[in-house]
Scaffold this motif. Structure first.
Motif, mmCIF file in Angstrom:
data_model
loop_
_atom_site.group_PDB
_atom_site.id
_atom_site.type_symbol
_atom_site.label_atom_id
_atom_site.label_comp_id
_atom_site.label_asym_id
_atom_site.label_seq_id
_atom_site.Cartn_x
_atom_site.Cartn_y
_atom_site.Cartn_z
ATOM 1 N N UNK A 1 0.831 -1.198 0.000
ATOM 2 C CA UNK A 1 0.000 0.000 0.000
ATOM 3 C C UNK A 1 0.865 1.246 0.000
ATOM 4 N N UNK A 2 0.201 2.379 -0.007
ATOM 5 C CA UNK A 2 0.865 3.677 0.047
ATOM 6 C C UNK A 2 0.577 4.320 1.388
ATOM 7 N N UNK A 3 1.597 4.897 2.003
ATOM 8 C CA UNK A 3 1.433 5.587 3.275
ATOM 9 C C UNK A 3 1.946 7.007 3.115
ATOM 10 N N UNK A 4 1.404 7.957 3.879
ATOM 11 C CA UNK A 4 1.913 9.337 3.794
ATOM 12 C C UNK A 4 3.335 9.422 4.319
ATOM 13 N N UNK A 5 4.099 10.290 3.720
ATOM 14 C CA UNK A 5 5.457 10.548 4.154
ATOM 15 C C UNK A 5 5.625 12.051 4.326
ATOM 16 N N UNK A 6 6.793 12.458 4.729
ATOM 17 C CA UNK A 6 7.076 13.879 4.923
ATOM 18 C C UNK A 6 8.568 14.094 4.782
ATOM 19 N N UNK A 7 8.958 15.347 4.608
ATOM 20 C CA UNK A 7 10.377 15.658 4.516
ATOM 21 C C UNK A 7 11.097 15.263 5.794
ATOM 22 N N UNK A 8 10.497 15.563 6.947
ATOM 23 C CA UNK A 8 11.135 15.230 8.223
ATOM 24 C C UNK A 8 11.261 13.721 8.401
ATOM 25 N N UNK A 9 10.256 12.960 7.948
ATOM 26 C CA UNK A 9 10.331 11.502 8.072
ATOM 27 C C UNK A 9 11.461 10.945 7.228
ATOM 28 N N UNK A 10 11.625 11.468 6.014
ATOM 29 C CA UNK A 10 12.711 11.006 5.147
ATOM 30 C C UNK A 10 14.062 11.356 5.756
ATOM 31 N N UNK A 11 14.188 12.559 6.289
ATOM 32 C CA UNK A 11 15.453 12.977 6.897
ATOM 33 C C UNK A 11 15.796 12.132 8.112
ATOM 34 N N UNK A 12 14.792 11.872 8.956
ATOM 35 C CA UNK A 12 15.055 11.106 10.174
ATOM 36 C C UNK A 12 15.392 9.661 9.865
#
Length: 937
Positions: free
Chosen positions: A325-336
């Motif tokens: 499936x697809x889940x929401x992501x964010x810039x902060x999540x990618x960085x962390x």
């Protein structure tokens, strides 16, 4: 190969060979590394199937990818991404980027059970080369997108979880990220598959680059020395430079056998898959494009290239059932997750927008992409295959020899940043002024000059803003560094559209439609449910309570209203944040098609798990009744609770078992015509079980006073039901008789049990307490006896008045040196285990003690008041005519009483006017007692 291609990098080889001989002790020291770099680049450039090296979320890679796709128009795009994620990519058009493609498994087969749940994510942003390739392939007719990387199952097959994070996720020790924000948890503990991960794995090399580059972290070095120079470069220059960097980092990586094996197996896997596809489809390699990380583009395995060997065997997948499936992501999540500096992905998004505007390259966007601007009308391109490009020339030599580009200072941009950061600082409580804006402007230029930069970068500006505005105080919850990140683009959070949600998530949204809320929006929304006037909202209430049970804290939080056994809701108020916790809702969809099914599975898993106890199974029974209203499931789990209780050999869960079984028993007695068979069997089995364990628990130092009190509470409260089902009270009598505690608190519990069973009177109990207070050797330990009395209220609540008396006597007679240190113990005892006894004590104390202060001086405790002498009935004559007549009238009764009392005798003839006088005269006491019983006073 032509002679032109064979001599492409001969000049560069000669220069590096000369440099190796000059700067090293001999040419052999560096020649192998330096010439090996050129060989890797040359090998990748010569490959008939064009290799396009990329870096993770790099604007330069995205621009170069968009430009190359429009020039080459490949018919097949091979992408480094888990091959089992391919069906999900078409759903990206229903989402707002950034989002992450996820593979999820809750039930593992072939992996250790403690790994569950398994989760693999691959985040995708618009400013990434992989998104450009996906958008081009999905929206261009006749183009095929093929994912060639190992499957999610192979990710866990090849990597021992927790021992290495080569390609799986960020190494916490190497992360540049600041302390995780709330948004950094969007990926949870999922393993991240990095597309184009490009970072030195040699710590000394990274430290050397950062020190000589005069930067703080790797993201800033990459922005300064790679992103900016490659932003305007042509395709050949970009590709050769990226191949060189990938080869450098690979050759200087530590020789960890595990990491090397995984890297090489991934390359073998991808080239094997590509050759299989080429053979099956018959596609010309010249019409294909292979998009992969620069680290893997410079591979040296034998399977490399379309003419490589076919010796690699791909292992079969395990029996684990994967959900996607697809889940929401964010810039902060990618960085962390991937160890990037805070704000680097937001800065990359800003740089991407500037590059698109400056270079006028038309990027690819999926048609109907949520949150994206409508693309301009595309120019019609001919369907003919593009002309083959001439062999690439050596662009590395010129790139490596060219001086740094001295960009002209964009004063308008820097002034805008300075004014905007001061405005944002004022809104967040900083005492910033126009002078601070000027200081930030000048300091940014100063820092750039100190770092040998002609133009301040966003990182220089960030440091200047922190220095000039923040100083040493953060008045609000955001510091200046965070304000700069927000100003540069902010932490953009993606969203998965309704059509791309799993069936469970769509069903939840459909069932909550009567609330008239926009549940897909992020943030907290208030829902008011007046169920009394709108009965249809009760179904919404059921859904919300199940969501509260299944989802993380904060997704569905009740403000008003509660759910208890046997009660129906009237009015409720909720704070909902389903949009913020969309990932958790989506992952529920991997476990079932409805929340009822997921909840039932969770309850079964808790009840049948290896660590299940009787208390946890009873909790599952209560939850099944409370949330699902399922009598079938409750009976099944109740039977399981009976099995678990019979197998337990400890009393650790006795307090919880007592609390829950009392609540369930009260519920069934008020709502069901008859008790379920399982709870009757539970009471019967529990009675025998705790009778067996009681003597051991009294002497076991590991069993606490609260646990022993709970055992007695179960035995005494379930006694009537257990006896009616066939239990023998003698078993309880023997268990109490065999108990010989040494601990003062447990000794008091035994006294309370004796009192309940009738073996110890209140007078004797009071005498024992007085003896304890009168013994100077026992006085220091007397507070422990009082703690036992407090716990004794659980099994014997009828002792409430006596406990008030004992505590009052203790406060009146104990010295302060003993009493004051004991008060904290009393308070903690009441707080931990006195939730139910405390109201009884307070109510009893309020009944006994005077209500006014004036009456306290004349008040006498009821246990000290002298009882008034009772009036004795007048003595009856032993030879009275009433007694004789009564005995003569009921000879059988008289014989029975005489036999019970052990009297022997026969009836004798007597005067007919006074029958029984002889027997009465022989046994006068018996006559009087019999007369009182049969005739009354």
């Amino acid at each position: 190969m032509s002679s032109t291609q064979e001599g492409t990098f001969e000049a560069l080889r000669a220069q590096l060979q000369e440099a190796a001989a000059t700067f090293a002790d001999g040419p052999d020291a560096l020649e192998g590394i330096l010439l090996g770099l050129v060989d890797d680049v040359d090998r990748a450039v010569r490959e008939p199937l064009e290799i396009f090296p990329v870096c993770h979320h790099s604007p330069a890679s995205a621009i170069a990818m968009a430009r190359r796709l429009r020039e080459k128009q490949p018919k097949v795009v091979y992408l480094e991404l888990c091959e089992d994620m391919a069906p999900l990519l078409t759903e990206l058009r229903n989402c707002k980027l950034p989002v992450a493609v996820q593979a999820f498994a809750t039930e593992v087969d072939g992996f250790p059970a403690e790994w569950s749940p398994l989760s693999v994510v691959a985040p995708i942003t618009e400013a990434s080369a992989e998104y450009q390739a996906i958008a081009y392939a999905l929206d261009t007719p006749g183009v095929e997108l093929v994912l060639v990387d190992r499957s999610s199952d192979h990710v866990f097959q090849w990597e021992a979880r927790g021992t290495n994070s080569t390609e799986l996720g960020a190494d916490p020790g190497a992360s540049d990220a600041s302390p995780a924000e709330e948004e950094a948890a969007l990926h949870g503990d999922a393993i991240g598959v990095k597309i184009g991960d490009l970072r030195p794995r040699f710590a000394e090399l990274e430290e050397h680059l950062l020190r000589h580059g005069r930067v703080r972290h790797w993201s800033e070095w990459w922005h300064q020395y790679v992103e900016l120079p490659l932003g305007d470069s042509d395709h050949d220059t970009y590709r050769q430079v990226m191949l060189l960097i990938g080869s450098l980092f690979r050759r200087l990586a530590p020789g960890d056998p595990q990491r090397v094996r995984v890297d090489e197996d991934r390359e073998r896997y991808m080239w094997t898959r590509m050759r299989e596809h080429l053979a099956a489809s018959g596609t010309d390699p010249a019409d294909c494009l292979y998009v992969c990380g620069a680290f893997h583009a410079a591979g040296r395995v034998a399977e490399f290239g379309v003419h490589g060997t076919d010796t690699f065997e791909i292992s079969p997948r395990s029996a684990t059932k994967w959900q996607h499936g697809l889940i929401p992501s964010s810039h902060a999540a990618i960085e962390a997750q991937f160890g990037l500096a805070a704000g680097s992905v937001s800065i990359a998004a800003t740089v991407w927008a500037k590059n698109v505007k400056r270079t006028r390259v038309e990027p690819y966007r999926l048609a109907g992409q949520a949150g994206a601007k409508k693309p301009k009308a595309k120019k019609t391109t001919s369907a003919a295959a593009p002309e083959s490009a001439p062999p690439p020339s050596d662009r590395l030599t010129g790139f490596l020899q060219q001086p740094p580009v001295l960009d002209r200072l964009d004063e308008d941009e820097l002034l805008g940043w300075s004014v905007e950061i001061v405005r944002a600082a004022r809104r967040n409580g900083y005492l910033a002024s126009t002078a601070d804006a000027i200081a930030v402007f000048e300091t940014s230029i100063l820092l750039a000059g100190m770092r040998d930069r002609a133009k301040p970068t966003p990182y220089d500006f960030q440091d200047a803003a922190v220095t000039c505005i923040e100083k040493d105080i953060v008045p609000g919850r955001r510091d200046v560094r965070r304000l700069v990140e927000i100003m540069m683009g902010g932490d953009r959070t993606g969203q998965v559209g309704y059509d791309a949600l799993p069936p469970l998530a769509r069903d939840v949204h459909d069932r909550l439609v009567p609330l008239n809320l926009k549940l897909q929006q992020r943030g907290v929304q208030r829902a008011l449910l007046n169920i009394a006037s709108q009965p249809e909202l009760e179904r919404c209430s059921d859904v919300l309570w199940m969501l509260r049970y299944l989802m993380p804290q904060g997704a569905a939080r009740p403000i008003m209203g509660e759910r208890r056994l046997g009660e129906r809701p009237i009015q409720e108020s909720w704070d909902l944040a389903l949009g913020t916790h969309q990932r958790a809702l989506i992952e529920l969809g991997y476990e079932g098609v409805s929340i009822e099914q997921v909840l039932e599975q969770r309850l079964r898993r808790a009840a049948y798990g290896p660590h299940a106890t009787a208390a946890t199974v009873l909790e599952a029974v209560e939850d099944a009744t409370l949330y699902l209203r399922s009598r079938r499931l409750a009976d099944e789990l109740g039977t399981r609770a009976l099995e678990v209780l019979s197998a337990e050999r400890s009393v650790d869960g006795a307090p919880e078992v007592l609390r829950r079984v009392r609540r369930l028993l009260a519920y069934y007695r008020t709502s069901e015509p008859v008790l379920p068979s399982w709870i009757e069997s539970f009471a019967k089995t529990g009675y025998a079980h705790y009778c067996t364990l009681l003597p051991t628990a009294f002497t076991d130092e590991g069993a606490t006073v609260r646990q022993v009190a709970a055992m007695l509470g179960f035995l005494f409260s379930m006694e009537s039901l257990a006896l009616s089902l066939g239990c023998d009270r003698t078993q309880l009598e023997l268990a109490v008789a065999q108990s010989h505690p040494q601990d003062p608190s447990k000794t008091v519990l035994l006294w309370a049990a004796w009192t309940h069973l009738g073996h110890l009177s209140r007078k004797d109990l009071r005498t024992r307490c007085d003896e304890l207070l009168g013994n100077p050797l026992v006085v220091p330990a007397y507070p422990r006896y009082l703690s036992g009395f407090l716990h004794a209220l659980e099994p014997v609540p009828s002792l409430t008045d006596f406990v008030v008396e004992a505590v009052s006597n203790a406060f009146g007679r104990l010295p302060d040196a003993v009493l004051l240190p004991w008060l904290p113990t009393l308070i903690t005892t009441l707080r931990s285990g006195g939730a139910e006894p405390a109201p009884l004590l307070i109510r009893e104390a309020g009944r006994i003690f005077p209500g006014r202060l004036a009456a306290l001086d004349e008040w006498v405790p009821p246990w000290r008041a002298k009882p008034e002498p009772e009036a004795m009935p007048p003595a009856r004559r032993a030879d009275g005519s009433r007694g004789g007549a009564l005995l003569a009238a009921h000879p059988a009764t008289c014989d029975a009483v005489a036999s019970l009392l052990g009297c022997e005798g026969t009836w004798e003839a007597a005067d007919p006017d006074s029958p029984g006088v002889a027997l009465t005269g022989r046994y006068p006491d018996t006559a009087v007692a019999l007369e009182v019983l049969l005739a009354g006073p």
